[in-house]
Design an enzyme around this catalytic site. Structure first.
Site, PDB file in Angstrom:
ATOM      1  N   GLU A  31      10.286  83.828  35.226  1.00 25.10           N
ATOM      2  CA  GLU A  31       8.859  83.722  34.884  1.00 25.10           C
ATOM      3  C   GLU A  31       8.225  82.514  35.574  1.00 25.10           C
ATOM      4  O   GLU A  31       7.133  82.605  36.149  1.00 25.10           O
ATOM      5  CB  GLU A  31       8.679  83.646  33.369  1.00 25.10           C
ATOM      6  CG  GLU A  31       8.981  84.980  32.695  1.00 25.10           C
ATOM      7  CD  GLU A  31       8.691  85.015  31.207  1.00 25.10           C
ATOM      8  OE1 GLU A  31       8.581  86.119  30.663  1.00 25.10           O
ATOM      9  OE2 GLU A  31       8.590  83.944  30.567  1.00 25.10           O
ATOM     10  N   LYS A  39       3.052  79.474  28.344  1.00 23.96           N
ATOM     11  CA  LYS A  39       3.621  80.182  29.503  1.00 23.96           C
ATOM     12  C   LYS A  39       2.688  81.313  29.941  1.00 23.96           C
ATOM     13  O   LYS A  39       2.356  81.458  31.104  1.00 23.96           O
ATOM     14  CB  LYS A  39       5.005  80.723  29.118  1.00 23.96           C
ATOM     15  CG  LYS A  39       5.782  81.482  30.173  1.00 23.96           C
ATOM     16  CD  LYS A  39       5.469  82.951  30.279  1.00 23.96           C
ATOM     17  CE  LYS A  39       5.543  83.753  29.023  1.00 23.96           C
ATOM     18  NZ  LYS A  39       6.881  84.045  28.545  1.00 23.96           N
ATOM     19  N   CYS A  91       6.041  80.946  24.677  1.00 20.29           N
ATOM     20  CA  CYS A  91       5.271  82.152  25.019  1.00 20.29           C
ATOM     21  C   CYS A  91       3.789  81.894  25.320  1.00 20.29           C
ATOM     22  O   CYS A  91       3.270  82.421  26.305  1.00 20.29           O
ATOM     23  CB  CYS A  91       5.297  83.170  23.879  1.00 20.29           C
ATOM     24  SG  CYS A  91       6.644  83.019  22.713  1.00 20.29           S
ATOM     25  N   CYS A 139       7.216  78.843  20.403  1.00 20.31           N
ATOM     26  CA  CYS A 139       6.379  79.884  21.004  1.00 20.31           C
ATOM     27  C   CYS A 139       4.965  79.380  21.257  1.00 20.31           C
ATOM     28  O   CYS A 139       4.427  79.523  22.344  1.00 20.31           O
ATOM     29  CB  CYS A 139       6.367  81.122  20.102  1.00 20.31           C
ATOM     30  SG  CYS A 139       5.323  82.424  20.751  1.00 20.31           S
ATOM     31  N   GLU A 147       0.228 107.282  33.855  1.00 23.65           N
ATOM     32  CA  GLU A 147       0.358 108.754  33.909  1.00 23.65           C
ATOM     33  C   GLU A 147       1.632 109.173  34.629  1.00 23.65           C
ATOM     34  O   GLU A 147       2.194 110.234  34.363  1.00 23.65           O
ATOM     35  CB  GLU A 147      -0.865 109.397  34.566  1.00 23.65           C
ATOM     36  CG  GLU A 147      -0.996 109.113  36.044  1.00 23.65           C
ATOM     37  CD  GLU A 147      -2.232 109.775  36.668  1.00 23.65           C
ATOM     38  OE1 GLU A 147      -2.426 110.982  36.456  1.00 23.65           O
ATOM     39  OE2 GLU A 147      -2.995 109.070  37.357  1.00 23.65           O
ATOM     40  N   TYR A 151      15.195  84.901  31.824  1.00 20.99           N
ATOM     41  CA  TYR A 151      13.767  85.061  31.541  1.00 20.99           C
ATOM     42  C   TYR A 151      12.934  83.877  32.043  1.00 20.99           C
ATOM     43  O   TYR A 151      11.949  84.038  32.752  1.00 20.99           O
ATOM     44  CB  TYR A 151      13.552  85.063  30.024  1.00 20.99           C
ATOM     45  CG  TYR A 151      13.740  86.338  29.280  1.00 20.99           C
ATOM     46  CD1 TYR A 151      12.678  87.198  29.079  1.00 20.99           C
ATOM     47  CD2 TYR A 151      14.964  86.654  28.694  1.00 20.99           C
ATOM     48  CE1 TYR A 151      12.819  88.348  28.322  1.00 20.99           C
ATOM     49  CE2 TYR A 151      15.125  87.796  27.936  1.00 20.99           C
ATOM     50  CZ  TYR A 151      14.045  88.648  27.752  1.00 20.99           C
ATOM     51  OH  TYR A 151      14.195  89.778  27.008  1.00 20.99           O
ATOM     52  N   HIS A 175      -5.634 110.320  33.667  1.00 23.58           N
ATOM     53  CA  HIS A 175      -5.862 110.062  35.081  1.00 23.58           C
ATOM     54  C   HIS A 175      -7.170 109.320  35.308  1.00 23.58           C
ATOM     55  O   HIS A 175      -8.133 109.597  34.610  1.00 23.58           O
ATOM     56  CB  HIS A 175      -5.912 111.417  35.816  1.00 23.58           C
ATOM     57  CG  HIS A 175      -5.988 111.296  37.286  1.00 23.58           C
ATOM     58  ND1 HIS A 175      -4.936 110.836  38.043  1.00 23.58           N
ATOM     59  CD2 HIS A 175      -7.010 111.565  38.138  1.00 23.58           C
ATOM     60  CE1 HIS A 175      -5.299 110.833  39.315  1.00 23.58           C
ATOM     61  NE2 HIS A 175      -6.544 111.264  39.407  1.00 23.58           N
TER      62      HIS A 175
END
Ligand code: NDP
Length: 449
Positions: free
Chosen positions: A183, A51, A48, A43, A443, A179, A438
């Site tokens: 990516e 990346k 991760c 990782c 929302e 994945y 908002h």
């Protein structure tokens, strides 16, 4: 009673192993850990973290383009691959040192070498030949890229090498539809490479909700990724500086780099699992029962080497729970594997939690599907072609929200907290009776019809 050198010996100092070692030591255990490559594991060093840094880098062209709509005028931007790689390496080295320092800080003894099991309580360190004993051994060696077989496969690289390319590929062929493939398709398209993605099946992201995968497909195409489905590599050969790729479907491509992102396999090579009597399944993953116990009572395994849900935070949770249980007397709640949120860091990104629509239809015959597709205020203003797609799946019988699938800017940040709501058994009434905030993209999630 037998005297051991350590209470716990961990093999592999990636996300899961390092967490387990640190927590056990904090609880007062005598802990040793062996790491044959880099502290922090995949990782931090090859996954991760680098990346995500590259994902950030790939998004700047959008920002420069949008800036004009917001009144900014800047000189033409240009991208410097070496500047990004050098800065990324500095950051990764810093993090790797932090990992090792944190282990030392709580008294964990570290060994920068591979380890092999000798029996239920002992391990040989492969470089020094030193043998150490421990009451419990925890295997946390993760996984490594798998390579399909075809002539010339050695000319292709995997994500491990991608982070160290000394030149940005001008033309990149990415193999796979999972994945890593999507990516990097997004990253390199954003950085200006010409990207072709070769997928052996008919769709991207098998296992994800079909509509989310389909919407991503549209967006990758919009960003210039040439997507090729139902085809695979037959052979690769070098011709001068270029690689010539031929596919079983009769296509050919000339590219600078071929990236294989065709899945990962558990890292068990040289671990001595057979000698110690640790059972593995037909995919080479260590078979574990509750709490990560293997077929040998004193040996445990966590994370990708067990091939259950191969995500960093899952390995971390497993490592934490293991050490809390054995050294702190703390029982953590069982990991709810069904409600682990996950994100795919494409642009736009994906965030999902819970069941896909296909899974939900099987389990909940009365399913309500609420969805919307729109352009955000910023996207409309900047003239971007990107859209946002939200889908919420509700079991009509109980009003429970059983799946949320999002694609759009910032949805990885949103899905973390939507997962909290689902863990707390939120109903659709809970969602829609929450007052909207908002103006945000989020929302729309509580005002869905
Ligand atoms: P995935 O399992 O996600 O995808 C593998 C892809 O390669 C699939 O499209 C698969 O096709 C295809 N494939 C498999 N074998 C072959 C072959 N022989 N020839 C051609 N195509 C093939 O693996 P990745 O490598 O993308 O990622 C590995 C793991 O890393 C993931 O499972 C994930 O857990 C983790 N990861 C998580 C990330 C995140 O959380 N954001 C980011 C990156 C990785 P098919 O569908 O037909 O099997």
């Amino acid at each position: 009673m037998q005297q051991f050198d350590f209470d716990l010996f961990v093999i592999g100092a990636g996300s899961g192993g390092a967490r387990a070692a640190r927590v056990a030591a904090k609880h007062g255990a005598r802990v040793g850990i062996a790491e044959g490559a880099n502290f922090g594991g995949t990782c931090v060093n090859r996954g991760c973290v680098p990346k995500k840094l590259m994902v950030y880098a790939s998004r700047f062209p959008d920002a420069f383009k949008a800036g004009k709509a917001f009144g900014w005028h800047a000189p033409e931007a240009s991208f410097d691959w070496h500047a990004l790689m050098d800065h990324k390496d500095t950051e990764i080295n810093r993090l790797e040192n932090v990992y090792e320092r944190n282990l030392h800080g709580v008294g964990v003894q570290t060994f920068s070498e591979h380890a092999t099991l000798l029996d239920a309580h002992s391990v040989r360190l492969r470089t020094s030949g030193k043998v150490v004993t421990a009451e419990r051994i925890l295997i946390a060696t993760g996984a490594a890229p798998d390579r399909p077989r075809f002539p010339g496969v050695d000319l292709a690289i995997t994500s491990d090498e991608l982070f160290h390319l000394n030149k940005q590929p001008r033309r990149l062929l990415i193999v796979g539809g999972g994945y890593i493939a999507v990516e990097f398709a997004g990253v390199f398209a954003g950085l200006g490479s010409q990207v072709t993605q070769l997928v052996r099946g008919p769709a991207l992201l098998r296992g994800f909700d079909d509509e989310i995968a389909g919407t991503l497909r549209e967006h990758l195409s919009l960003r210039g990724v040439d997507l090729v489905f139902d085809d695979r590599i037959e052979r690769v050969r070098r011709e001068g500086a270029a690689l010539q790729v031929e596919t079983t479907g009769g296509r050919s491509f000339e590219v600078d780099t071929v990236l294989l992102s065709t899945g990962r396999r558990p890292n068990i090579e040289g671990l001595g699992l057979e000698t110690a009597g640790v059972e593995v399944n037909d995919k080479g993953a260590i078979v574990v029962g509750p709490g990560g116990r293997t077929s040998v009572a004193s040996i445990f395994a966590i994370g990708d080497v067990t091939d259950r849900l191969n995500l960093t935070p899952v390995a971390i949770r497993e490592g934490q729970a293991f050490s809390d249980r054995h050294y702190g007397g703390i029982e953590s709640p069982e990991i709810d594997y069904a409600l682990v949120p996950t994100a795919v860091f494409t642009t736009p990104e994906i965030g999902v939690v819970g069941l896909t629509e296909a899974q939900a239809r099987e389990r909940h015959p009365q399913l309500r599907v609420l969805k919307t597709r729109f352009r955000s205020m910023a996207q409309a203003f900047a003239g971007s072609q990107d859209q946002v797609f939200f889908k919420v799946l509700v079991d009509d019988a109980t009003d429970r929200v059983v799946g949320v699938h999002l694609l759009g800017e910032g949805v990885a940040e949103m899905i973390q907290f939507i997962a909290v709501a689902l863990k707390a058994n939120a109903t659709w009434l809970d969602f829609r009776s929450t007052v909207a905030l908002h103006p945000t993209i989020a929302e729309e999630l509580v005002t869905l019809k």
